[in-house]
Write an enzyme that holds these catalytic residues in place. Structure first.
Site, PDB file in Angstrom:
ATOM      1  N   SER A 148       0.811  -1.235   0.013  1.00 31.90           N
ATOM      2  CA  SER A 148      -0.161   0.088  -0.024  1.00 31.90           C
ATOM      3  C   SER A 148       0.823   1.195  -0.076  1.00 31.90           C
ATOM      4  O   SER A 148       1.848   1.220   0.610  1.00 31.90           O
ATOM      5  CB  SER A 148      -0.802  -0.056   1.181  1.00 31.90           C
ATOM      6  OG  SER A 148      -1.374   1.395   1.445  1.00 31.90           O
ATOM      7  N   TYR A 161      -1.183  -1.480  10.450  1.00 31.89           N
ATOM      8  CA  TYR A 161      -1.490  -1.344   8.982  1.00 31.89           C
ATOM      9  C   TYR A 161      -0.391  -0.764   8.419  1.00 31.89           C
ATOM     10  O   TYR A 161       0.222  -1.456   7.330  1.00 31.89           O
ATOM     11  CB  TYR A 161      -2.838  -0.608   8.668  1.00 31.89           C
ATOM     12  CG  TYR A 161      -3.223  -0.954   7.135  1.00 31.89           C
ATOM     13  CD1 TYR A 161      -3.797  -1.892   6.940  1.00 31.89           C
ATOM     14  CD2 TYR A 161      -2.833  -0.027   6.379  1.00 31.89           C
ATOM     15  CE1 TYR A 161      -4.012  -2.177   5.433  1.00 31.89           C
ATOM     16  CE2 TYR A 161      -3.237   0.083   4.864  1.00 31.89           C
ATOM     17  CZ  TYR A 161      -3.949  -1.261   4.483  1.00 31.89           C
ATOM     18  OH  TYR A 161      -4.107  -1.351   3.204  1.00 31.89           O
TER      19      TYR A 161
END
Length: 260
Positions: A148, A161
């Site tokens: 990401s 995350y």
């Protein structure tokens, strides 16, 4: 994309195929002559995606398991046989826990799925690819992991995350530097915000928000071009790199939550 898109991968394995970006990957890759090995946790949703891929002409096998199960992931890869492309796509995020931070259970789950789960797929796939005969361009196989743009920002709003995606991105790029000489490529996919259930709860602006279909096409095009790091959209990537160079106390808690 048309059929002359350069996605010349007869056999593809994909995790997280039952929803979001994974479904978009599966449908984008589905075509006559291609064999898709799809994995997901929800058998009913996975079966529905598999049927849509078959309707597009692909030959499909489906397997329902959790990527945290290393034995199941290894068995699935072994059963798939020779692979031209494998995509470790399954991932999760979590909102803050009580008191504004992530609770221990959420942190453990994020790392177990996003990092260990991805490696449970990637490591046996790489092992299998190394033993395959080389194809066009001397490439034996391609392994892609979905990281990401959040990998480049230490956001106080989503520490686990960001950290799990950063570790995955660094692992992929470092591994590619060694495996490419043996004909196996490893790609780090670093998309920005994608309109999926993962971002549906976000209550802040999401610049460059993409559809899953757009995000899948950009990733697959980057893999086909042989790019090791595929980060997009470019302006969000540039902003993330800049933000990553700033003191953490300057960063907002919001921007990295629930990225694609």
């Amino acid at each position: 994309m048309g059929r002359n898109d350069g996605w010349n991968w007869p056999s593809v394995a994909l995790t997280g195929a039952s929803s979001g970006l994974g479904t978009a990957f599966a449908l984008a890759l589905a075509r006559p002559g291609r064999r898709l090995h799809l994995a997901g946790r929800d058998p009913a949703r996975l079966a529905a995606v598999a049927d849509r891929c078959r309707a597009a002409g692909a030959r499909v096998t489906e397997a329902a398991f959790d990527v945290r199960d290393a034995d199941a992931a290894r068995g699935w890869i072994a059963a798939a046989g020779p692979l031209d492309l494998a995509i470790a796509n399954a991932g999760v995020s979590a909102g803050p826990g009580k008191g504004g931070g992530e609770d221990a259970e959420a942190v453990a789950r994020i790392f177990a799925v996003n990092l260990a789960g991805a490696l449970n797929t990637a490591l046996p796939a790489l092992e299998q690819m190394r033993g395959q005969p080389p194809g066009p361009g001397g490439i034996r196989g391609r392994m892609a992991v979905v990281a990401s743009i959040a990998a480049f920002v230490a956001s106080p709003g989503a520490p686990a995350y960001c950290a799990s995606k950063a570790a995955l991105q660094r692992w992929a790029e470092a591994t590619d530097a060694t495996t490419r000489h043996g004909g196996v490529r490893v790609h780090a996919l670093c998309p920005g915000f994608i309109r999926t259930p993962m971002t549906a709860h976000n209550d802040f602006p999401m610049p460059g928000l993409m559809t899953p279909e757009e995000a899948a096409r950009k990733a697959l095009d980057g893999i086909a071009r042989g790019r090791g790091r595929i980060a997009y959209p470019w302006f969000l990537y540039a902003g993330a790199r800049l933000a990553g160079a700033l003191p953490v106390r300057w960063l907002s808690a919001a921007p990295a939550k629930g990225r694609g």
